[in-house]
Design an enzyme around this catalytic site. Sequence first.
Site, PDB file in Angstrom:
ATOM      1  CG  LEU A 159      -2.174  -0.803   1.227  1.00  0.00           C
ATOM      2  CD1 LEU A 159      -2.878  -0.680   2.567  1.00  0.00           C
ATOM      3  CD2 LEU A 159      -3.114  -0.370   0.112  1.00  0.00           C
ATOM      4  CG  ASP A 160       1.342   3.627  -3.473  1.00  0.00           C
ATOM      5  OD1 ASP A 160       2.293   2.812  -3.468  1.00  0.00           O
ATOM      6  OD2 ASP A 160       0.705   3.938  -4.492  1.00  0.00           O
ATOM      7  N   PRO A 161       2.037   5.182   0.644  1.00  0.00           N
ATOM      8  CG  PRO A 161       4.098   6.234   1.069  1.00  0.00           C
ATOM      9  CD  PRO A 161       3.367   5.425   0.030  1.00  0.00           C
ATOM     10  CB  ALA A 200      -3.262   3.638  -0.166  1.00  0.00           C
TER      11      ALA A 200
END
Length: 281
Positions: A37-39, A41
């Site tokens: 998960l990206d920062p 998200a």
Amino acid sequence: MDGIILIDKPLGYTSHDIVGKVRRVLHTKKVGHCGTLDPEASGVLVVCVNKATKALQFLTSEDKHYVATIKLGISTDTYDMTGVIQNQVPYRYDLTLDKVEHVLAKFKGKQKQMPPMYSAIKVNGKKLYEYARAGETVEIQPRDIEIYSIECAAFKEDEIHMKVHCSKGTYIRSLCVDIAEALGYPGCMSALKRTQSGPFKLEDCVSLEALENNQYEMIALDDALAHLPSLTIEDEKIVYHGKTIDSALEGQIAIKNKDGHILAIYEQTGNHTLKNVRGLW
């Protein structure tokens, strides 16, 4: 201490940051996560501890559920609100809920998707975002994805809130950009939360605060892999010696002993024989 912890990853943290926190809380180095998960998200992050890390590849689910927000009128180089603005137009107040729902429905099903340049996909051994940051161009190949369901949760002027159930490998940022374009606008993703990864749901996750206060439950590997079809064997030595098993079962198969403990994951060879893919003892 072996098993899986479900974390509700907050905004601003990388998946690796969460792994680091679990290592410190549990005082172990053998920790890994499934599905980055990206920062920007938040939501479900499946974290494996100790022996459970052997099963990482089988816990990286084929399908995911998200809630996301599309911001109409702004496009960026990263396809989200953190990037450099490339195009910006005012909202024209020309959309209706019916039109939004009609366009969303067109994105359901199997399709080709172009991933964003700011992603970790590797081309010639180098990540796409490394090319992007260096100002270099590289040919990107579209990827096969599937949108199982997509629906509008709310629509107000220049923002569309949607729920998406999709295949592994789907980039919601790209989906947001493509939907905005189909509606006649530049657009980008302004919010994203993963609400489910395979069988693991948001309501079963714990916060970082709960983790740090030791208020969490660890899921046993046998329970985490309960969604896989299984086959029970009498002689465990078959697994320990890496022998094949006669069976017509398809896909990934959890091989269990008489006590119901998963010993290994096997796969079909194509001639009614299962072969050992990963031992989990």
